[in-house]
Design a protein around this motif. Structure first.
Motif, short mmCIF file in Angstrom:
data_model
loop_
_atom_site.label_atom_id
_atom_site.label_comp_id
_atom_site.label_asym_id
_atom_site.label_seq_id
_atom_site.Cartn_x
_atom_site.Cartn_y
_atom_site.Cartn_z
N GLN A 99 0.95 -1.31 0.04
CA GLN A 99 0.10 0.01 -0.14
C GLN A 99 0.80 1.35 -0.08
OE1 GLN A 99 -2.91 0.32 3.28
NE2 GLN A 99 -3.73 2.11 2.56
N ARG A 100 1.85 1.32 0.68
CA ARG A 100 2.89 2.48 0.82
C ARG A 100 3.57 2.60 -0.59
NH1 ARG A 100 7.96 1.33 4.53
NH2 ARG A 100 8.02 -0.16 2.57
N ASN A 101 3.81 1.71 -1.16
CA ASN A 101 4.49 1.46 -2.56
C ASN A 101 3.36 2.33 -3.64
OD1 ASN A 101 6.74 0.76 -1.40
ND2 ASN A 101 6.46 -1.32 -2.13
N GLN A 118 -0.67 9.47 5.09
CA GLN A 118 -0.80 7.70 4.83
C GLN A 118 0.38 7.08 4.99
OE1 GLN A 118 -3.40 7.36 1.57
NE2 GLN A 118 -5.63 7.23 2.88
N GLN A 119 1.26 7.84 4.18
CA GLN A 119 2.86 7.16 4.10
C GLN A 119 3.53 7.12 5.31
OE1 GLN A 119 4.42 9.52 0.55
NE2 GLN A 119 4.37 7.44 -0.54
N LEU A 125 1.80 4.44 7.49
CA LEU A 125 2.31 3.10 7.07
C LEU A 125 3.76 2.97 7.55
CD1 LEU A 125 0.48 2.95 3.66
CD2 LEU A 125 0.11 1.40 5.55
N ASN A 126 4.46 3.78 7.26
CA ASN A 126 6.04 3.80 7.61
C ASN A 126 5.96 3.23 9.15
OD1 ASN A 126 7.40 4.15 5.28
ND2 ASN A 126 7.62 6.20 5.46
N ASN A 143 11.58 -0.56 1.15
CA ASN A 143 11.66 0.81 1.40
C ASN A 143 11.55 1.73 0.03
OD1 ASN A 143 11.37 1.26 4.06
ND2 ASN A 143 13.54 0.95 4.23
#
Length: 146
Positions: free
Chosen positions: A35-37, A110-111, A114-115, A146
């Motif tokens: 999701q982060r990507n 959001q990023q 998520l991190n 990452n």
């Protein structure tokens, strides 16, 4: 196989909260990393802004079509003035950059979330593995890229 020393042979072995966090981490970390990507890809698409003008034009055309459906005779639109379509276009021209800015801020938030979640779950997973004497799995296998 139950033995005579088992307190309750019909119940499965119970695990602590650390085992639960490790198990959740093993399942969730790859999904969160994915999701982060994907959010990074979306952010890059917004920054590039190559598709924003066509989307804005589509929204303008759809809004005009909706007005024509709701008011086929044009009586309501004419009562608002003859330049209502130009006013709607100007409003959209002013609103789209604000919406884009809000979208970028939302994606950044959001990023960051998520991190943080990935870091916490990775720590819980690797802590349990090190307590058991295991070396822990590398990040590439867990999907935390990452």
């Amino acid at each position: 196989m139950p033995t005579d020393n088992d307190p309750d042979p019909g119940q499965p072995e119970r695990h602590g909260i650390g085992d639960l966090l490790r198990s959740i981490g093993l399942l969730v970390v790859p999904v969160l990393a994915f999701q982060r990507n994907i959010l990074g890809v979306a952010l890059a698409g917004i920054d590039k802004a190559s598709a924003l003008k066509p989307v804005q034009t589509l929204a303008e055309c759809e809004l005009q079509a909706l007005l024509m459906i709701l008011d086929p005779t044009g009586a309501w639109r004419n009562s608002l003035g003859t330049d209502i379509e130009e006013e709607l276009k100007a409003t959209l021209d002013a609103a789209v950059p604000k919406a884009i800015s809000g979208s970028v801020m939302l994606i950044d938030a959001q990023q960051e979330l998520l991190n943080s979640l990935i870091t916490v779950l990775e720590k819980a997973r690797t802590r349990k593995a090190s307590q058991n004497g295991a070396a822990g799995e590398p990040n590439a296998q867990s999907g935390a890229v990452n």
